[in-house]
Design an enzyme around this catalytic site. Structure first.
Site, PDB file in Angstrom:
ATOM      1  N   ASP A   1      -9.604   5.379   7.529  1.00  0.00           N
ATOM      2  CA  ASP A   1      -9.850   6.360   6.478  1.00  0.00           C
ATOM      3  C   ASP A   1     -11.296   6.803   6.525  1.00  0.00           C
ATOM      4  O   ASP A   1     -12.199   5.983   6.653  1.00  0.00           O
ATOM      5  CB  ASP A   1      -9.547   5.766   5.098  1.00  0.00           C
ATOM      6  CG  ASP A   1      -9.849   6.756   3.986  1.00  0.00           C
ATOM      7  OD1 ASP A   1      -9.228   7.835   3.996  1.00  0.00           O
ATOM      8  OD2 ASP A   1     -10.697   6.467   3.134  1.00  0.00           O
TER       9      ASP A   1
ATOM     10  N   GLU B   1      -6.158  10.069   9.058  1.00  0.00           N
ATOM     11  CA  GLU B   1      -5.731  11.133   8.160  1.00  0.00           C
ATOM     12  C   GLU B   1      -5.879  12.476   8.867  1.00  0.00           C
ATOM     13  O   GLU B   1      -6.769  12.658   9.687  1.00  0.00           O
ATOM     14  CB  GLU B   1      -6.574  11.108   6.884  1.00  0.00           C
ATOM     15  CG  GLU B   1      -8.058  11.201   7.180  1.00  0.00           C
ATOM     16  CD  GLU B   1      -8.917  10.972   5.942  1.00  0.00           C
ATOM     17  OE1 GLU B   1      -8.471  11.358   4.865  1.00  0.00           O
ATOM     18  OE2 GLU B   1      -9.995  10.418   6.082  1.00  0.00           O
TER      19      GLU B   1
ATOM     20  N   CYS C   1      -1.205   2.796  -4.545  1.00  0.00           N
ATOM     21  CA  CYS C   1      -1.513   1.377  -4.360  1.00  0.00           C
ATOM     22  C   CYS C   1      -0.989   0.894  -3.010  1.00  0.00           C
ATOM     23  O   CYS C   1       0.188   1.075  -2.690  1.00  0.00           O
ATOM     24  CB  CYS C   1      -0.892   0.553  -5.486  1.00  0.00           C
ATOM     25  SG  CYS C   1      -1.090  -1.224  -5.257  1.00  0.00           S
TER      26      CYS C   1
ATOM     27  N   CYS D   1       1.793  -2.129  -3.935  1.00  0.00           N
ATOM     28  CA  CYS D   1       3.099  -1.892  -4.531  1.00  0.00           C
ATOM     29  C   CYS D   1       3.565  -0.452  -4.405  1.00  0.00           C
ATOM     30  O   CYS D   1       4.723  -0.144  -4.675  1.00  0.00           O
ATOM     31  CB  CYS D   1       3.093  -2.303  -6.005  1.00  0.00           C
ATOM     32  SG  CYS D   1       2.213  -1.149  -7.083  1.00  0.00           S
TER      33      CYS D   1
ATOM     34  N   CYS E   1      -4.993  -0.985  -9.289  1.00  0.00           N
ATOM     35  CA  CYS E   1      -3.651  -0.489  -9.573  1.00  0.00           C
ATOM     36  C   CYS E   1      -3.268  -0.774 -11.028  1.00  0.00           C
ATOM     37  O   CYS E   1      -3.407  -1.892 -11.510  1.00  0.00           O
ATOM     38  CB  CYS E   1      -2.646  -1.142  -8.633  1.00  0.00           C
ATOM     39  SG  CYS E   1      -0.959  -0.587  -8.928  1.00  0.00           S
TER      40      CYS E   1
ATOM     41  N   CYS F   1       0.436  -3.039 -10.746  1.00  0.00           N
ATOM     42  CA  CYS F   1       0.512  -4.437 -10.308  1.00  0.00           C
ATOM     43  C   CYS F   1      -0.832  -5.158 -10.385  1.00  0.00           C
ATOM     44  O   CYS F   1      -0.915  -6.360 -10.120  1.00  0.00           O
ATOM     45  CB  CYS F   1       1.056  -4.536  -8.886  1.00  0.00           C
ATOM     46  SG  CYS F   1      -0.110  -4.048  -7.615  1.00  0.00           S
TER      47      CYS F   1
ATOM     48  N   ASP G   1     -11.678   2.799  -0.225  1.00  0.00           N
ATOM     49  CA  ASP G   1     -11.448   3.359   1.103  1.00  0.00           C
ATOM     50  C   ASP G   1     -10.526   2.478   1.939  1.00  0.00           C
ATOM     51  O   ASP G   1      -9.724   2.964   2.732  1.00  0.00           O
ATOM     52  CB  ASP G   1     -12.783   3.560   1.832  1.00  0.00           C
ATOM     53  CG  ASP G   1     -13.615   4.669   1.192  1.00  0.00           C
ATOM     54  OD1 ASP G   1     -13.007   5.585   0.615  1.00  0.00           O
ATOM     55  OD2 ASP G   1     -14.852   4.609   1.278  1.00  0.00           O
TER      56      ASP G   1
HETATM   57 ZN   LIG Z   1       0.051  -1.818  -7.231  1.00  0.00          ZN
END
Ligand SMILES: [Zn+2]
Length: 312
Positions: free
Chosen positions: A70, A154, A218, A221, A237, A240, A247
């Site tokens: 990234d 990316e 995330c 999850c 997140c 979760c 990054d």
């Molecule tokens: Zn999460």
């Protein structure tokens, strides 16, 4: 090649059309397969002769290992392994000196000797920065090509604009604005070149991923929400509780190819329950490689036989 001759261990000679034989410093070996070369002059007035060869592909480890890369604002590149890489730019002292020189240059009278001298000094510093960046790109691309079988990055065409508009100053301090602007330009230029060189060294092993929402999703999850990105550097997140370097989290999403497209997207921010894919079977995620991408694509597959011959 009959347009190039080696005169001694350190000196070579190359035939330049309309000029004749020009000597250069034989800085590295020239393979026999060289077909063409070009002579360039950089901003510091140094002339280089670059012999075009396609670099031999670097072998991956053969373990099927995948990495996501990234392009960060805080660091130059984050890997899904958690590594943070940064382009060595100018050191603080050098950056300050550059700024001072540029200010003096702005005040110097036109066509004065002083102005000319300042211009050369500025150009030399900037060339130093460019040299370091290019060196970093070569080392990093070789290392990535050697360590991983699939390298996912990316697709910058999409993200570049969104991100640069959002760029902020992270830390207060001296000359931060000038420096961060400098860093951004280094990063964008270095990034394009890094991807280009990766494609040279790992042909067929570089995949471009649509970067939409990679910074908001995330990596643990798959929950996607704008609030997940707490700041420039921190990902947290809401679903979760997973915490990560922002990054690195984005790089992990890139590594699994987890992107939310307009088709499969979840505009309400529902969790995107997509399994990590370790085989690039989905053709719609593959993005066409643009031939004009990068800082100087034409110049890239070359060997440099650089010298500090002229322009002093
Ligand atoms: Zn999460």
């Amino acid at each position: 090649m009959d347009h190039c001759a080696r005169l001694s261990r350190k000196v070579g000679e190359v035939r330049v059309p309309k000029i004749g034989w020009v000597r250069f410093r034989w800085s590295r070996d020239i393979p026999a397969c060289v077909k063409s070369y070009r002579v360039t002059r950089d901003r510091a007035g140094r002339r280089h002769v670059a012999f075009a060869v396609v670099p031999p592909p670097v072998d991956g480890p053969g373990t099927g290992e995948i990495v996501g890369v990234d392009r960060g604002i805080v660091v130059s590149a984050a890997l899904s392994t958690g590594e943070l890489l940064s382009v060595p730019g100018l050191r603080d002292g050098e950056a300050r000196r550059l700024l001072r020189l540029e200010r003096r240059l702005a005040r110097a009278r036109r066509e004065s000797n002083r102005r000319r001298r300042l211009k050369v000094a500025v150009a030399r510093l900037k060339a130093r920065e460019t040299d370091r960046r290019k060196d970093w790109v070569e080392k990093t691309s070789t290392s990535l090509a050697r360590r991983f079988d699939v390298i996912r990055v990316e697709n910058l065409n999409v993200r570049g604009m969104a991100r640069s508009a959002r760029g902020t100053v992270e830390r207060p301090g001296q000359n931060v604005r000038a420096k961060s602007a400098l860093n951004r330009s280094i990063q964008s230029a270095g990034w394009g070149r890094l991807v280009t060189r990766l494609e040279h060294k790992a042909p067929g092993r570089v995949e471009k991923i649509n970067p939409a929402y990679t910074s908001q999703t995330c990596g643990a999850c798959g929950h996607r929400a704008a609030e997940n990105r707490k700041s420039q550097a921190v990902f947290h997140c809401r679903a979760c509780g997973h915490r990560d370097h922002a990054d690195v989290n984005a790089a992990r999403n890139i590594a699994v190819g987890r992107t939310v497209t307009a088709r499969g997207g979840s505009p309400m921010g529902r969790p995107v329950n997509r399994e990590p894919q370790f085989v690039s079977s989905s053709p719609k995620r593959r993005v066409e490689i643009s031939p004009t991408w990068g800082e100087d694509v034409i110049d890239s597959p070359t060997l440099r036989c650089g010298g500090r011959r002229a322009g002093r």
